[in-house]
Design a protein around this motif. Structure first.
Motif, PDB file in Angstrom:
ATOM      1  N   ARG A   1       0.826  -1.203   0.000  1.00  0.00           N
ATOM      2  CA  ARG A   1       0.000   0.000   0.000  1.00  0.00           C
ATOM      3  C   ARG A   1       0.861   1.254   0.000  1.00  0.00           C
ATOM      4  N   SER A   2       0.321   2.282  -0.631  1.00  0.00           N
ATOM      5  CA  SER A   2       0.988   3.582  -0.632  1.00  0.00           C
ATOM      6  C   SER A   2      -0.039   4.653  -0.307  1.00  0.00           C
ATOM      7  N   ASP A   3       0.283   5.534   0.659  1.00  0.00           N
ATOM      8  CA  ASP A   3      -0.642   6.600   1.036  1.00  0.00           C
ATOM      9  C   ASP A   3      -0.834   7.606  -0.092  1.00  0.00           C
ATOM     10  N   ARG A   4       0.091   7.604  -1.065  1.00  0.00           N
ATOM     11  CA  ARG A   4       0.012   8.558  -2.166  1.00  0.00           C
ATOM     12  C   ARG A   4      -0.653   7.967  -3.407  1.00  0.00           C
ATOM     13  N   GLY A   5      -1.094   6.720  -3.301  1.00  0.00           N
ATOM     14  CA  GLY A   5      -1.727   6.086  -4.446  1.00  0.00           C
ATOM     15  C   GLY A   5      -0.709   5.509  -5.413  1.00  0.00           C
ATOM     16  N   THR A   6      -1.199   4.903  -6.479  1.00  0.00           N
ATOM     17  CA  THR A   6      -0.309   4.258  -7.439  1.00  0.00           C
ATOM     18  C   THR A   6       0.328   5.249  -8.393  1.00  0.00           C
ATOM     19  N   GLY A   7      -0.389   6.329  -8.718  1.00  0.00           N
ATOM     20  CA  GLY A   7       0.163   7.325  -9.625  1.00  0.00           C
ATOM     21  C   GLY A   7       0.173   6.896 -11.076  1.00  0.00           C
ATOM     22  N   TRP A   8      -0.633   5.895 -11.458  1.00  0.00           N
ATOM     23  CA  TRP A   8      -0.669   5.469 -12.856  1.00  0.00           C
ATOM     24  C   TRP A   8      -2.096   5.258 -13.336  1.00  0.00           C
ATOM     25  N   GLU A   9      -2.261   5.447 -14.644  1.00  0.00           N
ATOM     26  CA  GLU A   9      -3.575   5.390 -15.263  1.00  0.00           C
ATOM     27  C   GLU A   9      -3.484   4.669 -16.605  1.00  0.00           C
ATOM     28  N   LEU A  10      -4.428   3.775 -16.850  1.00  0.00           N
ATOM     29  CA  LEU A  10      -4.549   3.108 -18.142  1.00  0.00           C
ATOM     30  C   LEU A  10      -5.388   4.000 -19.048  1.00  0.00           C
ATOM     31  N   VAL A  11      -4.774   4.570 -20.078  1.00  0.00           N
ATOM     32  CA  VAL A  11      -5.458   5.607 -20.856  1.00  0.00           C
ATOM     33  C   VAL A  11      -6.144   5.086 -22.120  1.00  0.00           C
ATOM     34  N   ASN A  12      -5.886   3.851 -22.522  1.00  0.00           N
ATOM     35  CA  ASN A  12      -6.537   3.324 -23.720  1.00  0.00           C
ATOM     36  C   ASN A  12      -7.409   2.107 -23.422  1.00  0.00           C
TER      37      ASN A  12
ATOM     38  N   GLN B   1      -9.824  -3.928 -26.512  1.00  0.00           N
ATOM     39  CA  GLN B   1     -10.595  -5.029 -27.072  1.00  0.00           C
ATOM     40  C   GLN B   1     -11.765  -4.465 -27.879  1.00  0.00           C
ATOM     41  N   ALA B   2     -12.271  -5.249 -28.790  1.00  0.00           N
ATOM     42  CA  ALA B   2     -13.302  -4.764 -29.706  1.00  0.00           C
ATOM     43  C   ALA B   2     -14.543  -4.268 -28.979  1.00  0.00           C
ATOM     44  N   ASP B   3     -14.869  -4.869 -27.824  1.00  0.00           N
ATOM     45  CA  ASP B   3     -16.071  -4.467 -27.102  1.00  0.00           C
ATOM     46  C   ASP B   3     -15.786  -3.451 -26.003  1.00  0.00           C
ATOM     47  N   GLY B   4     -14.528  -2.916 -25.972  1.00  0.00           N
ATOM     48  CA  GLY B   4     -14.174  -1.951 -24.937  1.00  0.00           C
ATOM     49  C   GLY B   4     -14.049  -2.559 -23.564  1.00  0.00           C
ATOM     50  N   GLY B   5     -13.727  -3.837 -23.500  1.00  0.00           N
ATOM     51  CA  GLY B   5     -13.712  -4.559 -22.234  1.00  0.00           C
ATOM     52  C   GLY B   5     -12.516  -4.320 -21.346  1.00  0.00           C
ATOM     53  N   GLY B   6     -11.594  -3.446 -21.708  1.00  0.00           N
ATOM     54  CA  GLY B   6     -10.446  -3.177 -20.864  1.00  0.00           C
ATOM     55  C   GLY B   6      -9.406  -4.277 -20.941  1.00  0.00           C
TER      56      GLY B   6
ATOM     57  N   PRO C   1      -6.057 -11.399 -22.826  1.00  0.00           N
ATOM     58  CA  PRO C   1      -6.685 -11.396 -24.150  1.00  0.00           C
ATOM     59  C   PRO C   1      -5.670 -11.006 -25.224  1.00  0.00           C
ATOM     60  N   GLU C   2      -6.058 -11.173 -26.471  1.00  0.00           N
ATOM     61  CA  GLU C   2      -5.254 -10.669 -27.579  1.00  0.00           C
ATOM     62  C   GLU C   2      -5.653  -9.211 -27.806  1.00  0.00           C
ATOM     63  N   TYR C   3      -4.874  -8.304 -27.246  1.00  0.00           N
ATOM     64  CA  TYR C   3      -5.216  -6.895 -27.318  1.00  0.00           C
ATOM     65  C   TYR C   3      -5.063  -6.356 -28.741  1.00  0.00           C
ATOM     66  N   LEU C   4      -5.905  -5.384 -29.083  1.00  0.00           N
ATOM     67  CA  LEU C   4      -5.827  -4.733 -30.385  1.00  0.00           C
ATOM     68  C   LEU C   4      -4.644  -3.770 -30.460  1.00  0.00           C
ATOM     69  N   GLU C   5      -4.193  -3.296 -29.308  1.00  0.00           N
ATOM     70  CA  GLU C   5      -3.024  -2.430 -29.209  1.00  0.00           C
ATOM     71  C   GLU C   5      -2.422  -2.606 -27.821  1.00  0.00           C
ATOM     72  N   PRO C   6      -1.159  -2.252 -27.643  1.00  0.00           N
ATOM     73  CA  PRO C   6      -0.540  -2.436 -26.327  1.00  0.00           C
ATOM     74  C   PRO C   6      -1.209  -1.556 -25.266  1.00  0.00           C
ATOM     75  N   PRO C   7      -1.375  -2.058 -24.053  1.00  0.00           N
ATOM     76  CA  PRO C   7      -1.867  -1.211 -22.967  1.00  0.00           C
ATOM     77  C   PRO C   7      -0.953   0.003 -22.780  1.00  0.00           C
ATOM     78  N   HIS C   8      -1.554   1.166 -22.603  1.00  0.00           N
ATOM     79  CA  HIS C   8      -0.805   2.424 -22.509  1.00  0.00           C
ATOM     80  C   HIS C   8      -1.035   3.023 -21.119  1.00  0.00           C
ATOM     81  N   PHE C   9       0.037   3.095 -20.341  1.00  0.00           N
ATOM     82  CA  PHE C   9      -0.040   3.611 -18.978  1.00  0.00           C
ATOM     83  C   PHE C   9       0.678   4.956 -18.870  1.00  0.00           C
ATOM     84  N   VAL C  10       0.047   5.888 -18.176  1.00  0.00           N
ATOM     85  CA  VAL C  10       0.624   7.204 -17.924  1.00  0.00           C
ATOM     86  C   VAL C  10       0.835   7.353 -16.427  1.00  0.00           C
ATOM     87  N   PHE C  11       2.015   7.843 -16.059  1.00  0.00           N
ATOM     88  CA  PHE C  11       2.393   7.984 -14.652  1.00  0.00           C
ATOM     89  C   PHE C  11       2.482   9.454 -14.263  1.00  0.00           C
TER      90      PHE C  11
END
Length: 207
Positions: A15-26, A31-36, A58-68
């Motif tokens: 755990r971190s009191d400051r949170g993870t500091g990252w977001e999945l932006v795509n 996935q085709a149905d927007g399932g994350g 899953p077989e993603y349509l594009e690589p997961p994109h994380f912003v910190f």
């Protein structure tokens, strides 16, 4: 001579009191149905049927994109989790590949800091090895729901004894009946400590 009992742990994130500091932006484009990042169909072959299950990427349509965001955290840790999957560094990936060869799935990610700078290389990963009926229910404070899921006590620490003939010498694994949880042995924990893996935590489950 009776062999020494193996100590097991549940694997989690520190755990971190400051949170993870990252977001999945795509998320909506993976996935085709927007399932994350989670599989669209968790059990394509039927509930609790191997080898497929919700722990497979899953077989993603594009690589997961994380912003910190550096204002929320110091940057990516070696180990984080979201939706039952890992977000891990190359160092953590090496540990998993050496101690659980063939039992993991990894995909490279796109990583950036909020200001556009390149972030460290990260991978989304998962433990694909999962055992059915691996808990010795007579020696554990675990019950089974009418849907076949393991139920753990809420007011006391879990005590879980695994059947050695099923788990054998696996260093890290899942249970089919409790698919989000990840378990490991002392050797895996010791290796993470020795390699100074950040972000990972261990809760002892054998008493």
């Amino acid at each position: 001579m009776k062999s020494k009992a193996i100590t097991y742990y549940e694997v989690g994130t520190a755990r971190s009191d400051r949170g993870t500091g990252w977001e999945l932006v795509n998320r909506e484009r993976l996935q085709a149905d927007g399932g994350g990042i989670s599989p669209v169909t968790a059990w394509p072959d039927g509930r609790h049927v191997l080898p497929h299950g919700p722990w497979r990427l899953p077989e993603y349509l594009e690589p997961p994109h994380f912003v910190f965001d550096r204002s929320l955290a110091r940057g990516p840790r070696d180990f984080d989790m979201r939706d039952g999957f890992f977000l891990i560094s190359s160092k953590m990936k090496t540990v998993l590949e050496e101690l659980a060869p063939g039992d993991c799935d990894f995909r490279p990610c796109v990583t950036k800091f909020r200001n556009g700078d390149e972030a460290p290389e990260l991978w989304i990963g998962t433990i694909t090895k999962a055992f059915p009926e691996a808990v010795d229910l007579e020696q554990s404070n675990v019950t089974v729901s009418r849907f076949g899921q393991y139920l753990f006590p809420s007011l006391q620490p879990p005590k879980i004894t695994f059947k050695p003939e099923i788990v054998r010498q696996s260093h890290v694994f899942r249970l089919v009946e409790s698919w989000l949880m990840i378990f490991c042995d002392e050797q895996f924990r010791a290796r993470c400590k020795a390699d100074d893996i950040t972000g990972i935590s261990f809760s002892k489950i054998t008493r």
